[in-house]
Write a protein that holds these residues in place. Structure first.
Motif: not given
Length: 280
Positions: A157-159, A182-185, A202-208, A225-235
């Protein structure tokens, strides 16, 4: 003092320790010379060792009782400090648990390592399936142009992958076999040359939810390029300039970017929920 391959230590205990280990003969002492540690159940011993939080410290406990020797292999959380990559792989190969809660490795400054060695260590770590993985490399690397592959950690869940030395770069590529985290956040990468399309990663991390890219060199210094429906915080904080950003993140709430920009820098940014922006 010598660290053996089974993480037990060979040394003569100090005089004070030898005195303490002798049976006491006072009115409240044990005059039979019984090893009370060895009489404890494994579950209780593992709870004691768990709170030491360091595999090397756990290895020292074998000086107190032979019963403690090798129990570190069954701990759910393992933390390694001040070991070279070869010794780390030898130690990890002895771990009895196949699903760790935490694997925390910190390679110190005076140890040298190679990209091939890092890749091998990651593959060994992936077999232990940690929930939380942290790898920190502080020393100098040999063979910097050799890329290493980031294997799939299916329970993580964290790396956190952090290269501290500013003159050292690891060239990181995506897993050749594909697959998903699959569960990486939470994913944090620092000090790496990314031979990776970040959008594909990012596409390989559906719960990121949290992605931190610091001190990285993006392949070709191209667009991020970053398109994601789940990311809430980005650096996004590269070590050099990038061509621009293309971000579509409807759930993004916090965005930080620190980069060199040319006059041709392109920006496409769609994040209707963002509330906190730091741009330098």
């Amino acid at each position: 003092m010598e660290l053996r391959s089974d993480l037990t230590l060979r040394s003569e205990p100090p005089l004070e320790s030898r005195r303490l280990c002798r049976p006491r003969t006072g009115p409240y002492g044990n005059t039979d010379g019984v090893d009370n540690i060895s009489g404890l159940p494994d579950d209780l011993l593992l709870q004691v060792l768990f709170h030491l939080r360091c595999a090397r410290a756990v290895a020292h406990t074998s000086l107190l009782s032979r019963r403690l020797r090798g129990l570190w292999r069954h701990l759910p959380e393992l933390s390694f400090r001040d070991l070279a990559l070869g010794a780390l792989e030898t130690a990890l190969a002895q771990v009895s648990r196949t699903e760790l809660c935490l694997l925390d490795i910190d390679v110190p400054e005076h140890h040298r390592y190679s990209a091939a060695g890092v890749g091998s260590l990651l593959r060994t770590a992936a077999r232990l399936a940690p929930v939380v993985l942290s790898l920190v490399f502080r020393g100098d690397m040999v063979g910097r142009d050799i890329p290493f592959e980031l294997p799939i950690f299916h329970r993580a869940t964290s790396i956190n992958l952090n290269v501290i030395n500013r003159v050292t770069w690891l060239r990181q590529t995506l897993p050749a076999q594909g697959g998903e985290f699959s569960v990486l956040e939470r994913l944090s990468i620092s000090g790496c040359h990314l031979d990776i399309d970040i959008g594909v990663l990012v596409l390989q991390c559906p719960r990121l939810r949290v992605l931190e890219l610091r001190r990285f060199w993006h392949f070709g210094a191209g667009m991020v390029h970053l398109h994601s429906t789940t990311i809430e915080e980005l650096v996004v904080a590269p070590d050099w300039w990038i061509g621009g950003i293309d971000i579509v993140a409807p759930a993004l709430k916090k965005f930080t970017m620190d980069t060199y920009m040319s006059k041709d820098f392109n920006v496409s940014f769609l994040a209707p929920m963002v509330k906190d922006i730091h741009w330098r």
